[in-house]
Scaffold this motif. Structure first.
Motif, PDB file in Angstrom:
ATOM      1  N   LYS A 195       0.826  -1.212   0.000  1.00  0.00           N
ATOM      2  CA  LYS A 195       0.000   0.000   0.000  1.00  0.00           C
ATOM      3  C   LYS A 195       0.859   1.260   0.000  1.00  0.00           C
ATOM      4  CE  LYS A 195      -4.191  -1.844   2.163  1.00  0.00           C
ATOM      5  NZ  LYS A 195      -5.088  -1.792   3.352  1.00  0.00           N
ATOM      6  N   ARG A 196       1.921   1.259   0.806  1.00  0.00           N
ATOM      7  CA  ARG A 196       2.770   2.453   0.886  1.00  0.00           C
ATOM      8  C   ARG A 196       3.496   2.717  -0.426  1.00  0.00           C
ATOM      9  NH1 ARG A 196      -0.023   1.642   4.355  1.00  0.00           N
ATOM     10  NH2 ARG A 196      -0.021   2.347   6.519  1.00  0.00           N
ATOM     11  N   MET A 197       3.797   1.665  -1.176  1.00  0.00           N
ATOM     12  CA  MET A 197       4.501   1.807  -2.449  1.00  0.00           C
ATOM     13  C   MET A 197       3.554   1.765  -3.651  1.00  0.00           C
ATOM     14  SD  MET A 197       7.693   2.253  -1.818  1.00  0.00           S
ATOM     15  CE  MET A 197       7.467   3.021  -0.208  1.00  0.00           C
ATOM     16  N   ASN A 198       2.261   1.842  -3.375  1.00  0.00           N
ATOM     17  CA  ASN A 198       1.258   1.816  -4.456  1.00  0.00           C
ATOM     18  C   ASN A 198       1.444   0.647  -5.420  1.00  0.00           C
ATOM     19  OD1 ASN A 198      -0.021   4.050  -3.464  1.00  0.00           O
ATOM     20  ND2 ASN A 198       0.748   5.470  -4.998  1.00  0.00           N
ATOM     21  N   GLY A 199       1.888  -0.473  -4.884  1.00  0.00           N
ATOM     22  CA  GLY A 199       2.016  -1.672  -5.704  1.00  0.00           C
ATOM     23  C   GLY A 199       3.321  -1.796  -6.459  1.00  0.00           C
ATOM     24  N   GLY A 200       4.151  -0.747  -6.426  1.00  0.00           N
ATOM     25  CA  GLY A 200       5.451  -0.814  -7.091  1.00  0.00           C
ATOM     26  C   GLY A 200       5.376  -0.592  -8.596  1.00  0.00           C
ATOM     27  N   TYR A 201       6.525  -0.686  -9.232  1.00  0.00           N
ATOM     28  CA  TYR A 201       6.614  -0.438 -10.672  1.00  0.00           C
ATOM     29  C   TYR A 201       5.974  -1.547 -11.501  1.00  0.00           C
ATOM     30  CZ  TYR A 201       9.537   3.709 -10.289  1.00  0.00           C
ATOM     31  OH  TYR A 201       9.984   4.979 -10.030  1.00  0.00           O
ATOM     32  N   TYR A 202       5.975  -2.765 -10.986  1.00  0.00           N
ATOM     33  CA  TYR A 202       5.327  -3.846 -11.730  1.00  0.00           C
ATOM     34  C   TYR A 202       3.859  -3.514 -11.977  1.00  0.00           C
ATOM     35  CZ  TYR A 202       2.599  -8.072 -12.422  1.00  0.00           C
ATOM     36  OH  TYR A 202       1.685  -8.980 -12.901  1.00  0.00           O
ATOM     37  N   LEU A 203       3.193  -3.034 -10.935  1.00  0.00           N
ATOM     38  CA  LEU A 203       1.773  -2.702 -11.073  1.00  0.00           C
ATOM     39  C   LEU A 203       1.585  -1.539 -12.049  1.00  0.00           C
ATOM     40  CD1 LEU A 203      -0.728  -3.984  -9.701  1.00  0.00           C
ATOM     41  CD2 LEU A 203      -0.834  -1.948  -8.257  1.00  0.00           C
ATOM     42  N   LEU A 204       2.494  -0.570 -11.992  1.00  0.00           N
ATOM     43  CA  LEU A 204       2.435   0.548 -12.938  1.00  0.00           C
ATOM     44  C   LEU A 204       2.533   0.043 -14.377  1.00  0.00           C
ATOM     45  CD1 LEU A 204       4.646   3.482 -11.562  1.00  0.00           C
ATOM     46  CD2 LEU A 204       2.226   3.580 -12.171  1.00  0.00           C
ATOM     47  N   LEU A 205       3.499  -0.832 -14.616  1.00  0.00           N
ATOM     48  CA  LEU A 205       3.695  -1.378 -15.955  1.00  0.00           C
ATOM     49  C   LEU A 205       2.486  -2.195 -16.402  1.00  0.00           C
ATOM     50  CD1 LEU A 205       7.398  -2.515 -15.547  1.00  0.00           C
ATOM     51  CD2 LEU A 205       6.612  -0.791 -17.171  1.00  0.00           C
TER      52      LEU A 205
ATOM     53  N   PRO B  90      -0.130   1.940 -23.633  1.00  0.00           N
ATOM     54  CA  PRO B  90       1.092   2.056 -24.441  1.00  0.00           C
ATOM     55  C   PRO B  90       1.574   3.505 -24.536  1.00  0.00           C
ATOM     56  CG  PRO B  90      -0.564   0.688 -25.533  1.00  0.00           C
ATOM     57  CD  PRO B  90      -1.246   1.332 -24.372  1.00  0.00           C
ATOM     58  N   PRO B  91       2.871   3.704 -24.562  1.00  0.00           N
ATOM     59  CA  PRO B  91       3.944   2.724 -24.365  1.00  0.00           C
ATOM     60  C   PRO B  91       4.212   2.523 -22.871  1.00  0.00           C
ATOM     61  CG  PRO B  91       4.885   4.863 -24.893  1.00  0.00           C
ATOM     62  CD  PRO B  91       3.392   5.042 -24.930  1.00  0.00           C
ATOM     63  N   ILE B  92       4.255   1.287 -22.418  1.00  0.00           N
ATOM     64  CA  ILE B  92       4.314   1.042 -20.978  1.00  0.00           C
ATOM     65  C   ILE B  92       5.637   1.473 -20.357  1.00  0.00           C
ATOM     66  CG2 ILE B  92       2.658  -0.848 -21.126  1.00  0.00           C
ATOM     67  CD1 ILE B  92       5.021  -2.776 -20.570  1.00  0.00           C
ATOM     68  N   THR B  93       6.713   1.514 -21.138  1.00  0.00           N
ATOM     69  CA  THR B  93       7.998   1.921 -20.556  1.00  0.00           C
ATOM     70  C   THR B  93       7.996   3.388 -20.137  1.00  0.00           C
ATOM     71  OG1 THR B  93       8.840   2.239 -22.810  1.00  0.00           O
ATOM     72  CG2 THR B  93       9.409   0.176 -21.701  1.00  0.00           C
TER      73      THR B  93
ATOM     74  N   ASP C 145       3.946 -11.405 -17.700  1.00  0.00           N
ATOM     75  CA  ASP C 145       2.879 -10.393 -17.755  1.00  0.00           C
ATOM     76  C   ASP C 145       3.356  -9.140 -18.491  1.00  0.00           C
ATOM     77  OD1 ASP C 145       1.107 -11.958 -16.346  1.00  0.00           O
ATOM     78  OD2 ASP C 145       1.469 -10.980 -14.422  1.00  0.00           O
ATOM     79  N   VAL C 146       4.551  -8.686 -18.140  1.00  0.00           N
ATOM     80  CA  VAL C 146       5.075  -7.455 -18.745  1.00  0.00           C
ATOM     81  C   VAL C 146       5.477  -7.702 -20.195  1.00  0.00           C
ATOM     82  CG1 VAL C 146       6.765  -5.594 -18.532  1.00  0.00           C
ATOM     83  CG2 VAL C 146       5.841  -6.659 -16.473  1.00  0.00           C
ATOM     84  N   VAL C 147       6.007  -8.878 -20.482  1.00  0.00           N
ATOM     85  CA  VAL C 147       6.353  -9.228 -21.866  1.00  0.00           C
ATOM     86  C   VAL C 147       5.111  -9.145 -22.754  1.00  0.00           C
ATOM     87  CG1 VAL C 147       7.019 -11.129 -23.402  1.00  0.00           C
ATOM     88  CG2 VAL C 147       8.377 -10.641 -21.356  1.00  0.00           C
TER      89      VAL C 147
END
Length: 263
Positions: A22-32, A37-40, A139-141
């Motif tokens: 929760k404090r990290m809002n799910g991290g970068y994985y969740l953001l990606l 598009p473009p997810i990067t 998932d990210v791929v």
């Protein structure tokens, strides 16, 4: 599989994992995972996500929380580096040296951020956490493959529809309020704002081109996430392309301009 389930699988207390998540809002994985598009483009501020929540550092440094935080960072790094490595080599066995390089950079940035505000204790990097991150990488791929196949016109019509240029257009011209998403680029062009729109979205164009040509991934694997992001940020539009990336940028811009014409 999600972060909480993974945390429990490696022996981390669920309550502590939820706190970190929760404090990290799910991290970068969740953001990606949830990015359009473009997810990067989600990585443009790497690793700021961990730094702007520094007020939580003392808690995150406590036993159990420290491990939960390290797992989240590890998951993020594997998701990013593992994706680039797989897209280049078709192999999930990313060398740990690449992961370790990014982890050390993140924790050094955390240390500097904490010292700047005299925060202590702060999260520290412990022994490597062994877990299977393959599912997260896959998932990210899949999201990256979607970006590769995304129709440029459809994508940038959507981006235009939600852009600052379109917001200003709607405030200035009543007719613009009735424009559909599919006609957004034409509306921007009709108002002679296409160049302004291209300036607003040029970084997204660069990220998309860098993804499709894999230059983003090559730089990331060779030199790290920050260098890959820096490459995109310092890019520019070249009228006479000298490489595949610059040519792809022009192809995307050509599609945008062609679709925006009423002729």
């Amino acid at each position: 599989m999600d972060y909480i389930s993974l945390a429990e699988r490696v022996g981390i207390d669920k309550e502590k994992a939820v706190y970190v998540y929760k404090r990290m809002n799910g991290g970068y994985y969740l953001l990606l995972y949830y990015s359009k598009p473009p997810i990067t483009y989600s990585l443009e501020d790497w690793p700021l996500l961990y730094l702007k929540r520094r007020k939580h550092y003392p808690k995150l440094a406590e036993p159990g929380y420290n491990e939960a935080f390290q797992l989240l960072v590890t998951l993020d790094v594997y998701s990013i580096v593992g994706t680039s490595y797989f897209l280049l080599h078709g192999d999930h066995n990313v060398p740990y040296t690449l992961i370790e390089r990014e982890m050390k950079e993140v924790y050094e940035a955390i240390k500097q951020a904490a010292n700047q505000e005299s925060l202590y204790p702060y999260p520290s990097m412990g022994e490597p956490i062994e877990a299977d991150f393959t599912g997260f990488v896959n998932d990210v791929v899949e999201k990256r493959k979607r970006d590769d196949e995304e129709d440029n016109v459809k994508l940038f019509n959507e981006i235009a529809y939600n852009s600052e240029v379109m917001d200003n257009l709607k405030r200035s011209y009543p007719w613009a309020k009735t424009i559909s998403e599919e006609k957004s680029l034409k509306a921007v062009s009709l108002a002679n704002l296409l160049d302004k729109f291209l300036e607003e979205v040029k970084e997204k164009i660069f990220y998309l081109a860098a993804e499709r040509t894999r230059i983003f991934d090559k730089i990331l694997v060779e030199r790290g996430i920050r260098d890959a992001v820096y490459f995109v940020k310092k890019s520019d539009i070249k009228d006479s392309p000298t490489n595949e990336f610059e040519a792809e940028v022009l192809r995307i811009i050509k599609d945008i301009k062609s679709s925006s014409s009423y002729l």
